[in-house]
Design an enzyme around this catalytic site. Structure first.
Site, short mmCIF file in Angstrom:
data_model
loop_
_atom_site.label_atom_id
_atom_site.label_comp_id
_atom_site.label_asym_id
_atom_site.label_seq_id
_atom_site.Cartn_x
_atom_site.Cartn_y
_atom_site.Cartn_z
CB SER A 72 30.71 34.49 46.80
OG SER A 72 31.85 33.53 46.92
CG ASP A 289 29.19 30.62 46.79
OD1 ASP A 289 30.23 30.67 47.43
OD2 ASP A 289 28.93 30.87 45.72
NE ARG A 506 43.78 41.08 36.86
CZ ARG A 506 42.70 40.94 37.75
NH1 ARG A 506 43.23 41.05 39.32
NH2 ARG A 506 41.41 41.02 37.47
CB ALA A 507 42.45 47.33 35.75
CB SER A 508 40.46 45.19 40.68
OG SER A 508 39.20 44.73 40.88
N GLY A 509 38.74 43.38 38.31
CA GLY A 509 37.76 43.54 37.40
C GLY A 509 36.32 43.80 38.60
CB THR A 510 35.79 42.58 42.05
OG1 THR A 510 36.66 42.77 42.18
CG2 THR A 510 35.63 41.18 41.10
NE ARG A 515 42.40 42.63 42.81
CZ ARG A 515 41.63 43.30 43.79
NH1 ARG A 515 42.22 44.05 44.89
NH2 ARG A 515 40.15 43.29 43.90
#
Ligand code: 16G
Ligand code: MG
Length: 540
Positions: A72, A289, A506-510, A515
């Site tokens: 991506s 992408d 919130r906690a980043s998922g990546t 953040r």
């Protein structure tokens, strides 16, 4: 289970697996965007994804599964791989665990054991048909990863087809076309040309007799979107669409997503480097992408104005709501947003358009599923990934509607053509580009008129590194913290001091970070609120 077939497959897997050894010490995880990391670390992962795709197809009676090789908007040296389910949707969440297990198996022996364990647990007949198709973006590591994938598919005795270089949404489209080919509602011709023709035909119908669409310049992030957009524009014809493509050097592999593209423009809130825009003309940037798009323009003072996912969602919701009203059909349009949606966009949708909103946690799959609950569900993340879903019952209602006058007929025809124009499987930059241009053409608007629908509240996003991001637990679609205890009350107290203030953590998922998002009535206040909330995380 036919034992000889099983033994044969396992021995093939063990044999091929020695050609794709797992780098020591690396922990892989199938996350929201599949596996994504340095291309040089992905060979064994992609081989194993081939095995899993073969099993997934067998589990679903031989329906075709897609495998997309792309990273991506990530830098050129990265690559990635993700699976596409039969209706063109993302891989069912329960299978993400199997993908992670396969990728992390330490030895060939452990891998064959995992393979057999999944087959047995899910009662998969290894002798049954398996069909997989795949494609890749323009990255230099792509061809070698394709070779690894083919080995995996061959080892697992799957039938496969290589669709070569495609955008991610094109592959989603083709997967759905193949699996609906023999049903009452075939999605389209399962080929790239079929994709272009479907979009081109729908675009021409939607814009027929309307104002000439604004000229658009598209930054293709030096990725796969460049050549594909040119092809699409050729199918539509220059009488209908006036488009310039820039940043389309797909052979200069190190320029992919470099100082350009949707992610750069959205996160930096500025123009792609080197672009010299004419005032009030429409510009757009895709990601690597082509499943994300953001728009922008500059005014007479050369000030940059971003038209992001929220602005696209609002434009689409407004247009579709009005068409439904004119047609007289009994359908409801709804919008799905995340906590990141600008407060002004939510206010505009609720107070002015009177359209219902659902808020979900971040991540395309959450938005997609929530959008499926509306007759017509519009979803966009602020970052520009999104689409508009027409439910099966909405399609039936539209198809069987008997218009009382030409105005109603026109509106229904436009709605049906929109359902063809908008990719129903996943957010698609090419399809979203045409959607926006078609709406602007209907309204005879340029980017400035579009931007004036509402004014974004100034906002700031801050990344904060903490000791343990898993300590941050949220509720209410990530808008409020439950833990660490007491922190939310502190944030509430800060927010109260600012006009139109809003902030969440919130906690980043990546990434290994949290953040902080803050918005307020003025730039200064939004920045100040973001800093104060970030400061309150110190020591955590
Ligand atoms: C992933 C998600 C994207 C989301 C982003 C948030 C998919 C396909 N992609 O890239 O939708 O905006 O994560 O990242 O679901 P974050 O958790 O690091 O903030
Ligand atoms: Mg993308």
């Amino acid at each position: 289970m036919a034992d000889s077939i099983t033994r044969q497959q396992l021995s093939q897997i063990a044999k091929f697996s020695t050609l794709h050894t797992r780098p020591e010490g690396h922990k892989y995880a199938y996350g929201t965007a599949g596996f994504r990391l340095l291309g040089s670390l992905l060979d064994s992962v992609v081989f194993r994804v081939g095995l899993l795709a073969a099993l997934r197809s067998r589990k679903l009676d031989g329906e075709t599964i897609g495998v997309m090789l792309t990273a991506s908007h990530n830098p050129p040296d990265d690559n990635g791989v993700k699976l596409i389910d039969p209706q063109g949707e993302m891989l069912e969440a329960s299978w993400e665990t199997y993908a992670t297990k396969f990728a992390n198996a330490e030895t060939d022996d452990e891998l064959t054991k995992e393979y057999l364990a999944v087959a047995e647990a899910l009662k998969i007949n290894l002798d049954s048909p398996s069909n997989v198709i795949f494609a890749r973006d323009t990255r230099a590591s792509g061809p070698a990863l394709v070779a690894a994938l083919k080995d995996g598919l061959q080892a697992a005795a799957a039938d496969y087809a290589d669709y070569r270089i495609l955008t991610t949404p094109q592959l989603h489209y083709i997967v759905k076309c193949i699996n609906t080919r023999k049903t009452a509602a075939p999605y389209g011709d399962p080929s790239e040309q079929g994709y272009f023709d479907k979009l081109a035909t729908a675009f021409k119908i939607v814009t027929k007799g309307k104002a000439k669409p604004p000229v658009v310049t598209v930054d293709a992030a030096n990725g796969v979107g460049g050549p594909k957009i040119r092809e699409l524009a050729r199918c539509i014809g220059s009488d209908y669409l006036d488009i310039n493509v820039v940043k389309d050097e797909i052979d200069a592999v190190d320029r992919l997503n470099f100082q350009c593209g949707a992610d750069f423009v959205k996160t930096q809130q500025k123009l792609p480097v080197g672009l010299e825009p004419a005032p009030f003309e429409l510009y757009a940037s895709l990601d690597g992408d082509a499943d994300r798009i953001v728009f922008y323009y500059v005014d007479e003072a050369n000030k940059f104005h971003l038209l992001d996912g929220d602005k696209i969602a609002s434009l689409a919701a407004m247009f579709i709501r009005d068409l439904i009203a004119v047609s007289g059909v009994d359908l409801q349009v709804g919008v799905v947003q995340t906590a990141y949606a600008n407060g002004s966009s939510s206010k505009y949708l609720t107070d002015i358009l009177k359209v219902p909103i659902t808020v979900t946690p971040t991540g395309v799959k959450h938005l997609h599923h929530a959008a499926q609950l509306f007759d017509v569900g519009v979803y966009f993340e602020a970052n520009g990934h999104g689409t508009v879903l027409f439910s099966n019952s909405a399609m039936k209602t539209l198809e069987s509607f008997e218009a009382q006058n030409p105005g109603q007929q026109d509106a229904v025809t436009t709605l049906l053509s929109l359902a063809a124009l908008i990719n129903q499987t996943v957010g698609d930059a090419l399809s979203d580009l045409l959607l926006v241009i078609a709406i602007l053409s209907h309204k005879a608007w340029g980017p400035n008129e579009w931007n004036l629908t509402y004014t974004d509240l100034p906002n700031r996003l801050v990344r904060v590194v903490v000791k343990d991001r898993t300590a941050f637990k949220t509720e209410d679609a990530e808008r409020r913290l439950v833990e660490p205890k007491g922190l939310q009350a502190h944030i509430d107290a800060l927010v109260k001091k600012y006009k139109s203030g809003r902030s969440f953590v919130r906690a980043s998922g990546t990434e290994d970070a949290v953040r902080v998002y803050a918005e307020a009535a003025t730039r200064l206040e939004a920045d100040e609120l973001a800093v104060k909330v970030s400061d309150s995380l110190k020591g955590l």
